[in-house]
Design a protein around this motif. Structure first.
Motif, PDB file in Angstrom:
ATOM      1  N   SER A  68      12.962   7.605  -3.362  1.00 14.19           N
ATOM      2  CA  SER A  68      13.583   6.147  -3.545  1.00 14.19           C
ATOM      3  C   SER A  68      14.836   6.081  -2.853  1.00 14.19           C
ATOM      4  O   SER A  68      15.404   7.072  -2.774  1.00 14.19           O
ATOM      5  N   ARG A  69      15.153   4.729  -2.449  1.00 15.61           N
ATOM      6  CA  ARG A  69      16.476   4.646  -1.771  1.00 15.61           C
ATOM      7  C   ARG A  69      16.815   2.980  -1.902  1.00 15.61           C
ATOM      8  O   ARG A  69      15.823   2.462  -2.153  1.00 15.61           O
ATOM      9  N   GLU A  70      17.964   3.022  -2.251  1.00 14.68           N
ATOM     10  CA  GLU A  70      18.524   1.581  -2.273  1.00 14.68           C
ATOM     11  C   GLU A  70      19.031   1.016  -1.006  1.00 14.68           C
ATOM     12  O   GLU A  70      19.539   1.805  -0.167  1.00 14.68           O
ATOM     13  N   LEU A  71      18.758  -0.095  -0.881  1.00 18.05           N
ATOM     14  CA  LEU A  71      18.942  -0.909   0.187  1.00 18.05           C
ATOM     15  C   LEU A  71      19.390  -2.137  -0.110  1.00 18.05           C
ATOM     16  O   LEU A  71      19.143  -2.869  -0.992  1.00 18.05           O
ATOM     17  N   PRO A 126       0.799  -1.123   0.117  1.00 15.91           N
ATOM     18  CA  PRO A 126       0.020  -0.005  -0.034  1.00 15.91           C
ATOM     19  C   PRO A 126       0.605   1.186  -0.204  1.00 15.91           C
ATOM     20  O   PRO A 126       0.458   2.409  -0.518  1.00 15.91           O
ATOM     21  N   THR A 127       1.974   1.210   0.602  1.00 19.36           N
ATOM     22  CA  THR A 127       2.772   2.469   0.511  1.00 19.36           C
ATOM     23  C   THR A 127       4.191   2.471  -0.101  1.00 19.36           C
ATOM     24  O   THR A 127       4.672   3.333  -0.258  1.00 19.36           O
ATOM     25  N   LEU A 128       4.552   1.356  -0.874  1.00 22.88           N
ATOM     26  CA  LEU A 128       5.716   1.225  -1.171  1.00 22.88           C
ATOM     27  C   LEU A 128       5.930   0.246  -2.813  1.00 22.88           C
ATOM     28  O   LEU A 128       4.959  -0.561  -2.913  1.00 22.88           O
ATOM     29  N   HIS A 129       6.862   0.763  -3.805  1.00 18.11           N
ATOM     30  CA  HIS A 129       7.167  -0.264  -4.854  1.00 18.11           C
ATOM     31  C   HIS A 129       8.548  -0.662  -4.581  1.00 18.11           C
ATOM     32  O   HIS A 129       9.520   0.025  -4.037  1.00 18.11           O
ATOM     33  N   VAL A 130       8.619  -1.841  -4.720  1.00 15.20           N
ATOM     34  CA  VAL A 130       9.875  -2.549  -4.513  1.00 15.20           C
ATOM     35  C   VAL A 130      10.507  -3.199  -5.728  1.00 15.20           C
ATOM     36  O   VAL A 130       9.744  -3.994  -6.435  1.00 15.20           O
ATOM     37  N   ALA A 131      11.552  -2.567  -6.406  1.00 18.12           N
ATOM     38  CA  ALA A 131      11.982  -3.183  -7.809  1.00 18.12           C
ATOM     39  C   ALA A 131      13.423  -3.148  -7.632  1.00 18.12           C
ATOM     40  O   ALA A 131      14.081  -3.192  -6.490  1.00 18.12           O
ATOM     41  N   THR A 138       5.078  -0.376   6.556  1.00 18.70           N
ATOM     42  CA  THR A 138       5.779  -1.500   5.762  1.00 18.70           C
ATOM     43  C   THR A 138       7.092  -1.805   6.079  1.00 18.70           C
ATOM     44  O   THR A 138       7.883  -0.885   6.402  1.00 18.70           O
ATOM     45  N   VAL A 139       7.462  -2.927   6.502  1.00 19.12           N
ATOM     46  CA  VAL A 139       8.920  -3.183   6.895  1.00 19.12           C
ATOM     47  C   VAL A 139       9.422  -3.734   5.702  1.00 19.12           C
ATOM     48  O   VAL A 139       8.818  -5.119   5.407  1.00 19.12           O
ATOM     49  N   LEU A 140      10.618  -3.473   5.325  1.00 16.88           N
ATOM     50  CA  LEU A 140      11.214  -4.172   4.290  1.00 16.88           C
ATOM     51  C   LEU A 140      12.689  -4.527   4.435  1.00 16.88           C
ATOM     52  O   LEU A 140      13.490  -3.564   5.550  1.00 16.88           O
ATOM     53  N   ALA A 188      13.701   0.837  -3.248  1.00 19.77           N
ATOM     54  CA  ALA A 188      12.378   0.963  -2.497  1.00 19.77           C
ATOM     55  C   ALA A 188      11.822   2.533  -2.822  1.00 19.77           C
ATOM     56  O   ALA A 188      12.607   3.440  -2.334  1.00 19.77           O
ATOM     57  N   THR A 189      10.611   2.640  -3.489  1.00 19.89           N
ATOM     58  CA  THR A 189      10.080   4.000  -3.708  1.00 19.89           C
ATOM     59  C   THR A 189       8.871   3.822  -2.943  1.00 19.89           C
ATOM     60  O   THR A 189       8.122   3.255  -2.901  1.00 19.89           O
TER      61      THR A 189
END
Lengths: 505, 177
Positions: free
Chosen positions: A221-224, A180-185, A202-204, A213-214
């Protein structure tokens, strides 16, 4: 004494006058005999209604609530009722191409009650998993391990939308996950876990590879990379990386230890040492003043063992029994079960339960039993009422932040009290937010043993349970039971013979 | 306690257990909420809740008792709303009655069994009156008009039949001990 039968008759027909209603209220309030007669009369009315009803009986399970209507559903559809949506998603035969395949599952309970076998094709749409773990292989090659309760929408062979619950995704090629809050690519070659809380947070957590994650709301967005975890709410906060936060792998079918139906253990201990406390313990959930030599450690079976475990101990002095537990729990101290709510069981939101005997004469093993479970109790059946047998539930009520205690006595569970005077309790969350410690002092008086408390050398009965719940603090997920008598079978709340030994040192 | 996963899946077992209990549950409700439309309304809501909450049902507990707990909540909601609209019985009193009905379930089930025999012995005239009043879902006034009688008289007649059934049940149980 007033004959209340005519009043009950008038109640059935809706012809009771306000004055009569007042009289009936007064008579019925505290008089069991009058209540019985009243119910005898209304039972005749109820029977005539059910016997001579317009449609010759009563509706089966409704497809939906249709207040005050005569909408009736044939019995044949009831197994399908209420589940139509999910059923369509899971088992639509033929034409449109499936996007994924169910490859494995462990203790999976699907919302529509079906039991799909490994190899079942899955089509675009929402899938709800009430409990257990399921492994889904997408057409793109990505694999998602979904842990119930969860709701995941299969979008395409290369993407999914996690609406609620948690999943671990592993892939070698690109895959798009949305919450609901995030795009993960990503660009493939990664493994991460994602959890959608009831609040929408959301916990990633990334195990391996690099994930982008955007945030939907802001677009930033940030890279993890591997070994990092964040919580995405109003902002993005780093949280501790905890490998065991998610179930990542299902136990294989051949794994003899992999019962894996729910968090559950195989009891390992027959006895627990109860050590003397030379000075009264401070009840603050800091166990630095404890002698933990009697502590035991128990964990649930795979795939839950790493994040569902307990370290438990007991001590005692002339006034109190002391209980401490350190519980690893992905959703600690979240119980929404209020101590002010009148109910039978308070452990559904998580917590620790104990069965304790202070009966020095009965010793161990106990023989006390409750009412039979496998047949309907007869009027001649009697549950053992020994009130030196106590059922304790220890839990943390999140909304009021109270350390709660419920006690019931005897195998008939009589005399239930919640948060009585005579106990002190404290909870403390683990620094990483993934477990808790509890410490309680429970007076011998509350355990009906003030006159003759347990002494060094006593061997009495006790048994230990830990309950885990889901992220809402409302839905029970599973339990661990330990300190049991391996020579006995049956349910610990029905046969006290199954309880293990508490050895007072 | 591992959940026993029997063939057919938990929902099949839930439904199989539920079907034979539905009539009993309806009577539980109708004994507390006498107006048929209300009782059916409450029953439907209870069934829907039971279905939605079936995941929380512990198969080792008595299903009927579990259903009664759900029905009792819905009765409570209904009665509270009705009580605000029109003074009938105190919702608290009705909840105590529900509690007694659950606590003394065996006693009331024995009475229902005896009632089956008593209904069979019902004289033809009484039976047709009951069928008329309970069968069509008509109001007593409509029934009275159809019979060319006063509503008052029909109420009295129905109450006499119910009183006779009540006595028949009590007598049966006294005989059986």
């Amino acid at each position: 004494m007033t004959d209340i039968r005519p009043l009950a008759q008038a109640y059935c027909d809706g012809t009771l006058s306000p004055a009569d209603a007042e009289r009936l209220n007064a008579i019925l309030r505290d008089d069991p005999a009058a209540q019985r007669v009243f119910l005898e009369v209304t039972a005749v009315h109820a029977r005539l209604q059910s016997e001579y009803g317009p449609a010759g009986g009563v509706d089966p399970i409704p497809v939906r609530a249709v207040p005050r209507s005569r909408f009736r559903v044939p019995r044949s559809v009831l197994a399908l009722a209420a589940a139509v949506l999910v059923a369509v998603v899971l088992f639509r035969p033929g034409s449109p191409p499936s996007v994924a395949v169910l490859t494995n599952s462990s203790g999976a309970k699907w919302t529509n009650g079906s039991a799909p076998a490994p190899g079942t094709p899955l089509y675009p749409g929402r899938v709800k998993l009430d409990a257990g773990v399921a492994e889904i292989a997408f057409g793109s090659g990505a694999v998602a391990v979904v842990e119930g309760p969860a709701e995941i929408e299969l979008v395409s062979a290369g993407g999914a939308f996690l609406h609620a619950g948690q999943a671990v995704v592993r892939a070698t090629a690109a895959f798009a996950m949305e919450t609901p809050t995030l795009h993960v690519a990503d660009r493939g070659g990664y493994e991460y876990g994602v959890l959608v809380e009831p609040s929408g947070d959301t916990v990633l957590q990334v195990y391996d590879g690099e994930v982008v994650a955007t945030r939907k709301e802001s677009g930033d967005s940030r890279e993890l990379d591997g070994g990092r975890a964040v919580r995405v709410a109003g902002s993005v906060e780093p949280v501790p990386f905890w490998p065991e936060r998610f179930v990542r792998v299902l136990p294989s079918k051949d794994d003899p230890t992999g019962r894996g139906t729910q968090p559950y253990n195989r009891a390992a201990f027959e006895s627990v040492d109860v050590l003397p406390a030379r000075t009264p313990l401070r009840i603050d959930a800091d166990l630095s003043d404890w002698n933990l030599a009697g502590r035991f450690h128990a964990a649930c079976e795979p795939p839950y063992g790493d994040n569902h475990s307990v370290e438990a101990a007991m001590m005692y002095d002339a006034d109190n029994l002391y209980v401490s537990d350190h519980v690893r729990d992905p959703f600690p101290m979240r119980s929404q079960i209020s101590p002010r709510e009148k109910r039978e069981l308070y452990g559904g939101g998580g917590g620790v339960a104990l069965r304790i005997s202070t009966d020095r004469r009965a010793g161990w093993p106990l023989t006390a039993e409750g009412l039979p479970l496998t047949r309907k109790p007869r009027s001649t059946d009697r549950a053992d009422t020994n009130d030196k047998l106590a059922f304790l539930m220890l839990w943390f009520h999140r909304p009021s932040e109270e350390s709660c205690l419920q006690i019931r006595y005897g195998m008939d569970f009589h005399g239930g009290v919640v948060n009585p005077s005579g106990y002190r309790g404290a909870f403390r969350a683990d620094p990483d937010g993934l477990g808790y410690t509890l410490e309680y002092a429970i007076s011998w008086e509350l355990l009906h043993a003030a006159a003759d408390p347990p002494r060094a050398g006593d061997v009495l009965a006790a048994s230990w349970l830990v309950h885990w719940a889901d992220a809402t603090g409302k839905v029970w997920k599973g339990q661990l039971i330990d300190v049991t008598n391996p020579r006995e079978t049956g349910w610990n709340f029905q046969r006290a013979a199954t309880w293990g030994r508490a050895v007072y040192r | 306690m591992p959940p026993a996963d029997l063939p057919g899946g938990p929902d099949d077992r839930f439904v199989t257990g539920l079907i034979p209990l539905q009539t009993r549950l309806y009577r539980f409700i109708a004994g507390l909420v006498p107006v048929r439309a209300d009782a059916e309304d409450v029953f439907q809501k209870a069934m829907l809740t039971a279905w939605q909450e079936r995941g929380k049902y512990d198969p080792d507990r008595d299903l009927y008792a579990w259903l009664c707990g759900i029905a009792r909540n819905h009765v409570r909601h209904h009665v509270r709303a009705a009580y605000r609209a029109k003074a009938v019985l105190d919702p608290e009193v009705i909840d105590r009655l529900a509690e007694r009905l659950i606590d003394e379930d065996e006693y009331f089930q024995r009475r229902q069994a005896a009632l089956t025999a008593c209904l069979e012995k019902l004289p033809a005239k009484s039976r047709s009156l009951i069928e008329e009043v309970y069968g069509a879902g008509k109001s007593i006034k409509d029934v009275a008009a159809g019979l060319g009688a006063g509503a008052e008289g029909v109420y009295k007649a129905v109450q006499r039949v119910r009183a006779a059934l009540h006595e028949c049940v009590t007598a049966t149980l006294t005989r059986e001990g």
